[in-house]
Every structure is written in structure tokens, then in C-alpha cells.
Design an enzyme around this catalytic site. Structure first.
Site, short mmCIF file in Angstrom:
data_model
loop_
_atom_site.label_atom_id
_atom_site.label_comp_id
_atom_site.label_asym_id
_atom_site.label_seq_id
_atom_site.Cartn_x
_atom_site.Cartn_y
_atom_site.Cartn_z
N CYS A 164 18.13 6.06 56.21
CA CYS A 164 19.24 5.32 55.85
C CYS A 164 20.25 4.11 56.61
O CYS A 164 20.68 2.78 56.59
CB CYS A 164 20.20 5.55 54.44
SG CYS A 164 20.62 6.69 55.02
N HIS A 191 25.82 9.22 52.98
CA HIS A 191 24.84 7.85 52.70
C HIS A 191 25.55 6.63 53.30
O HIS A 191 26.69 6.87 54.13
CB HIS A 191 24.07 8.08 51.34
CG HIS A 191 23.61 6.63 51.03
ND1 HIS A 191 22.38 7.04 51.89
CD2 HIS A 191 24.15 5.62 50.07
CE1 HIS A 191 21.83 5.77 51.24
NE2 HIS A 191 22.48 5.21 50.03
N ASP A 208 22.95 -1.85 48.38
CA ASP A 208 22.47 -0.93 49.94
C ASP A 208 20.84 -1.49 49.63
O ASP A 208 20.08 -1.00 48.23
CB ASP A 208 22.13 0.34 48.09
CG ASP A 208 21.44 1.39 48.92
OD1 ASP A 208 20.73 1.61 49.89
OD2 ASP A 208 22.53 2.38 48.40
#
Length: 511
Positions: A164, A191, A208
């Protein structure tokens, strides 16, 4: 390991002078400093050359036309959504499906075997562009393959892989290269993602790239079950505490924030922001201040989670759901597979489909492939709320119902065009996989008979004498926000060459 050409320069940033003694605030300052890379002109030009802008603009314009048609039909009120909003969605999709690759672990660079994380390397020879080198040990030969964790976006444009951190870092750069205001967002609970400012909607949109989702800020707390504390957004111009956009329980979040006092955090953000903007024009400062005031007002409102909130939706309007790809036009191709007279004379015909290859093959009894049809929906008689899902991180692919859809169905139609022959028997292979309370029903229907197929592979003799066959799969059930994933048709690995859907027709004389 991807070889980095020696002539690729690292992003050069000015020296960092620490302004704070608190470790958390020092981390905020460091990340804010690193965000200066998003304004590197040469780097943004490199990124622009990579983005397939014409392709994305065409797809975005198509989305916008569909939205406008819905408004004209009276299915939705007119809303402030522009071509930029559509482009954000297209860039997310391209980034996820075509550009970047998720890495859990690596294949062994020596024997190709599977590896598992072993340790972090301390070898200075490996630490060329980064200080973080994961070593993944092969279960076959026992040797280690290095996986560098790059922060330098100039390098990530070459490697195009990671987790990520690498995904959000690179995606934020691409958004800046598009000329948008974009921010790198860090959740203290491990995250990261991106926010892009929508000029039409006058607000920041959560994006995202790992999940290919847009404007679903509540999904981490209410969908993933994350316990939130601090979420900070960084651009090359400003830094902001955006925790409240991502929480539906501000009081609980506030009770967990103990890395510094709230006043210390606010003072640090203002100090960092003022320092960064010292050389900005008065007009630019005023613009950024207006953005901040609007944003702070928005985040004061605590959103209470509904079922849709848990799936990340902040507005129930049809237009915005349509624009974000949650609602698309259903496939109604009405394609019919015609089993011709000459083909039937060879004894049998097989129609088969592979989701990894995403094409159908029409195979004659002698093994010859007569027809190849690309894309799953091109061979479908009818479909509602079904799409082809690629999981790049898990390297799997399947057909599933669309997100938020309670039910989905898909059918294939076959007609024998031969007065001298009828169908004798049908060998059906229809592999599927269910999880939790997911449910898949497969139905075989002729002119006079309807039966349910309860096994993944079955030979059907009871329809002997028919000329028309309809096969229908119905998908339903599942639990929670990902219920749609709990009923999967034809699940297989992306590199598979198998055909999990295969229908073979055998014939006999028509007496």
C-alpha cells in the site's frame, strides 16, 4: 529483483531541519517534507508520459454520457460532477488493473519456487536506493530473494510494484501529474491511500488505489474494523489532520489519541503549513485557506454508519453511484450460440469459457476450434448485475455479482440448427466457489424441461430430443460488505489455461 538503471536520478529534496522533539510530530514533519517530491517538475513530466491519457479521457467521457442520460431520464437530479471526477475513477481502475502490481511475497529469483518473508537485510551492497530490503526465503532451494521497499517515486515509476505504501505514493504522484490537488494520506494504524480534490464538488475525495475505490472514507472503520487514531494528509503545499472524515465515532477516536495533546498537534500543523507557504502568492494562500475552512466544516459533521456507509458510500444519489461504477448498464447482448448442421455432423460440439483468458471457444468434434469470442459478456444471452473480477494481489479471477447488488444472474443460450439431428446428451462443467453464506444456483432449461445442476460436473440425458438449451446461473447470499464476493463463478488463477465453464453437446438422429 528489478534492475534500476544507473542514470535514474533520485528525487532531490532540501535538507530537513527538525522543528519538534515529540517523536510523532517529528514523523509528521518528515512525511510532509517527503511530499515535496510531488511538485518536482521533471518527475511529474515523467509520470505524465506514462499515463494513457487519451484512453482514460475516452472512457471518462463515456461514463459522463451515461450519467447525463440518467439525469435526462429523470432517474437522478443534476449533480456537480465533472469530467475530472470521471477521470479520477478511470485512473484508479487503470492503476489497479494495468499499471501497478501487488507483492505479498516473491517467486525465488534462482529456481522460481515460492518464498516467505525471512528477515530485513543489513547488506550495504543491496541498499542502493533504499534502506529497507526484505529478504524472502525460498521453500525449495533455501536461498533468499531481496525485495526493496522504495520510497522514491522516481524509482517506483520503474519497478511499479509493492504494497500500500508504494501504491499510494505512486498514485498520488500521478494525480499531481494530472494537474490535480492530491494528498498522500497516512493512517497511524498501518495503511495509506490518496485524496484528490474535486473541483466540481468542492471537496476532497478519498481514493484507495489498492482497492480501486473512490469516496468511501468510512470503509476502514466500519468495513475493515480498523481502530482509528490519527490520519494525516500531506501534499507539497499543506498538511491536515483528516481523521474525522474517516470516522463515524469521533468521541471514541479522540479517547485513543495520546501521542501528543490535541493543541500540540494543531499548533504543529499550523507551524508546518505556515513555514511551507512562506513564499506562496497571496492568492494561492487565500485559495488554500478557503479549502481548509470548507474541509474543517465538513469534518465537524459526524457521519453515522448505515449499511451503505459500511460499504463506503457517502451519498445515496444514483448519479454519484453510477459515476463511481457502482451501477453500470446491464449486459443484454442476447447472443445465441448456434450449433450448425455441418458442425453437429461431427458428433459433438463444445462451447467453453476461461475467465483468465477472458474468451470463449467453439470446438468441433474433431478438436478444431471454429470460433473464438473475446470477453465474457460477448457470449452471454442475458446478464444482470454480473461482472468479471480480477484480484491482482491474489492473482485470481472470476465472475461475480456487482458490489452492493443483492442478486445477480447470467445465462447462455444454445440452439441446434439441424432438422436431421436433436441433442442426445449434455455434459456440463460449471465450476464455482462459495464462501460464508454465498449461494449459486445453476439451472438447465429446454423447451419442455427444467432441472437444477447440483454438481460442478454432470452428464444430462433427460433432455434428449431437444433443440434449444438455456443455462442460467443465479448468484446471491454472502455476509457483510463483501457479500458479493462470497459467490464466485469460474474462480481460477490469472495464469490458468483451464476452462471452468464447458458445455459439450452430443447429437442423435431426429426420428
Amino acid at each position: 529483483m528489478t534492475v534500476i538503471p544507473p542514470n535514474v536520478p533520485k528525487v532531490q529534496l532540501p535538507a530537513l531541519i527538525h522543528m519538534f522533539s515529540n517523536p510523532f510530530l517529528r514523523g509528521v514533519e518528515l512525511t510532509f517534507h517527503m511530499a515535496l517530491a510531488y511538485n518536482d517538475m521533471a518527475l511529474k513530466e515523467r509520470a505524465r508520459q506514462i499515463i494513457p491519457l487519451v484512453k482514460l479521457e475516452i472512457a471518462a467521457q463515456k461514463r459522463l454520457r451515461i450519467l447525463q442520460e440518467q439525469i435526462k431520464k429523470g432517474n437522478s437530479e443534476d449533480v456537480d460532477i465533472s469530467l475530472q471526477d470521471m477521470l479520477i475513477l478511470e485512473l484508479l481502475s487503470w492503476f489497479k488493473n494495468d499499471f501497478f502490481t501487488w507483492v505479498n511475497t516473491l517467486d525465488c529469483e534462482y529456481c522460481g519456487g515460492k518464498t516467505v518473508f525471512s528477515h530485513m537485510s543489513s547488506d550495504p551492497k543491496l541498499k542502493v536506493h533504499t534502506d529497507r530490503i526484505e529478504m524472502h526465503k525460498c521453500s525449495e532451494c533455501g536461498r533468499c530473494t531481496p525485495f526493496p521497499r522504495y520510497n522514491d517515486v522516481n524509482i517506483l515509476l520503474i519497478t511499479r510494484k509493492g504494497r500500500c505504501g508504494e501504491w499510494a505514493n505512486t498514485f498520488t504522484l500521478l494525480c499531481c501529474a494530472m494537474g490535480w490537488d492530491a494528498r498522500y494520506v497516512v493512517d497511524q494504524g498501518d495503511h495509506v491511500w490518496t485524496e484528490v480534490y474535486s473541483f466540481a464538488q468542492n471537496r476532497w475525495l478519498h481514493c484507495d488505489p489498492c482497492e480501486n475505490v473512490c469516496d468511501t472514507p468510512l470503509m476502514y472503520e466500519n468495513g475493515w474494523g480498523k481502530v482509528l487514531t490519527y490520519i494525516i494528509a500531506y501534499s507539497h503545499e499543506e498538511v491536515q489532520d483528516v481523521t474525522w472524515r474517516y470516522s463515524s465515532n469521533h468521541k471514541a477516536v479522540l479517547s485513543r489519541r495520546n501521542l501528543c495533546s490535541e493543541s500540540e498537534l494543531v499548533d504543529a500543523i499550523i507551524k508546518l503549513r505556515n513555514k511551507r507557504q512562506e513564499g506562496f502568492s497571496t492568492l494561492r494562500k487565500q485559495y488554500l485557506t478557503r479549502q481548509i475552512v470548507i474541509e474543517l466544516t465538513e469534518m465537524m459533521l459526524e457521519k453515522k454508519p448505515t449499511e451503505m456507509d459500511k460499504q463506503g458510500r457517502t451519498s445515496g444519489d444514483l448519479a454519484w453511484r453510477l459515476a463511481r461504477g457502482e451501477i453500470q448498464e446491464d449486459v443484454n447482448s442476447s447472443y445465441t450460440w448456434t450449433l450448425t448442421k455441418d458442425d453437429a455432423s461431427l458428433g459433438n460440439i463444445t462451447v467453453r469459457y476461461s475467465p483468465s483468458l477472458d474468451f470463449y471457444e467453439y470446438v468441433l468434434g474433431n478438436g478444431a476450434i471454429k470460433t473464438k469470442l473475446n470477453q465474457w459478456h460477448k457470449g452471454v444471452f442475458h446478464s444482470t448485475n454480473v461482472f468479471r473480477k480480477e484480484e491482482k494481489d491474489w492473482k485470481m479471477v472470476y465472475l461475480a455479482r456487482k458490489e452492493h447488488a443483492v442478486n445477480g444472474d447470467i445465462s447462455w443460450k444454445f440452439v441446434l440448427d439441424n432438422p436431421d439431428k436433436v441433442i442426445d446428451k449434455i455434459d456440463v462443467k460449471c465450476n464455482h466457489q462459495i464462501f460464508e453464506t454465498g449461494k449459486i444456483e445453476v439451472e438447465l432449461e429446454s423447451e419442455t424441461l427444467k432441472i437444477f445442476i447440483c454438481q460442478p460436473e454432470l452428464t444430462v440425458n433427460t433432455m434428449s430430443g431437444c433443440k434449444v438449451i438455456l443455462i442460467t446461473a443465479r448468484l446471491s447470499g454472502g455476509k457483510g460488505d463483501v457479500a458479493w464476493q462470497h459467490a464466485q463463478l469460474f474462480r481460477q488463477s490469472l495464469d490458468s489455461k483451464d476452462y471452468p465453464l464447458s458445455i459439450t453437446f452430443s447429437f442423435k438422429d431426429n426420428k
